[in-house]
Write a protein that holds these residues in place. Structure first.
Motif: not given
Ligand code: SF4
Ligand code: FES
Length: 235
Positions: A146-147, A149-150, A152, A212
């Motif tokens: 997980c990076i 990124c928000a 999800c 994601c």
């Molecule tokens: Fe992490 Fe969610 Fe971004 Fe996937 S979409 S990298 S789970 S914050």
């Protein structure tokens, strides 16, 4: 080729509400949407605000809605989204300016998961690190990707319905430590996940998994957390 981008604009110092503006730039089909934004900012309107850092899908700072879907601008090619591109900020978080949203509530939820190794036991007598087998390490490998990124959380209808919901990204932070054999904070984290704004708010819509950019099977991982909460087992 000519690419037309329709970008959400909002300047809190000038605008009562957001609006869209169109820009046309010359780009290649192998350019990324981030490159297109840089072209707009560099040649059309220097006041355009968006986040970016690594430009290689590692830092997670340039998640936004591209043609209605959450994605990283630096990982999305023009040829995959066409020559007419609509770019908007993530949903469910307050827009600060143009494509920039306030990430503080998102990171507050992340911090609630105690996203660090908890282990108060003495180190092994030989003073070496706490060892783990390859299988034990593999158990939580996916959620280490997980990076933050928000993409999800801001694609999740339960989060849109209630911004109090901790959200899938926070749950992935919990998963990463709950299934780490070296960690001793599982009871604390499972209690947090049992709160009203925890896993009970996940209705398995799968939007998070689709959004994601790291390919994490988020909905399945949330299911593993739910199972651990019911059975108390971590295998
Ligand atoms: Fe992490 Fe969610 Fe971004 Fe996937 S979409 S990298 S789970 S914050
Ligand atoms: Fe870092 Fe896109 S700029 S992930």
């Amino acid at each position: 080729m000519e690419v037309t981008v329709r970008i959400f604009r909002y300047d809190p110092e000038k605008d009562q509400r957001g609006h869209y503006e169109n820009y046309t730039v010359e780009a290649h089909e192998t350019d990324r949407v981030l490159d297109v934004l840089e072209l707009v900012k560099g040649h059309k309107d220097g006041s355009l605000a968006f986040r970016r850092s690594c430009a290689h899908g590692v830092c997670g700072s340039d998640a936004m809605r591209i043609n209605g879907r959450n994605a990283l601008a630096c990982k999305t090619l023009v040829r995959d989204v066409g020559t007419e591109i609509k770019i908007e900020p993530l949903l469910g978080l307050k827009v600060t300016k143009d494509l920039i949203v306030d990430m503080e509530p998102f990171f507050d939820n992340y911090k609630k998961m105690l996203p660090y190794l908890i282990n108060e036991s003495p180190l092994p007598v030989d003073g070496r690190e706490r060892l783990q087998s390859p299988e034990q390490r593999a158990r939580f490998d996916e959620t280490t990707k997980c990076i933050l990124c928000a993409a999800c959380t801001t694609a999740c209808p339960s989060f849109w319905a209630s911004e109090e919901y901790y959200g899938p990204a926070a749950l992935m932070a919990a998963h990463r430590f709950v299934f780490d054999s070296r960690d001793e904070g599982t009871t604390q984290r499972l209690e947090i996940l049992s709160e009203t704004n925890g896993t009970v708010r996940c209705h398995t819509a799968y939007n998070c998994t689709t959004a994601c950019p790291r390919g994490i099977h988020i909905t399945e991982a949330i299911g593993e957390l739910k199972m651990a909460m019911v059975t108390g087992k971590l295998d």
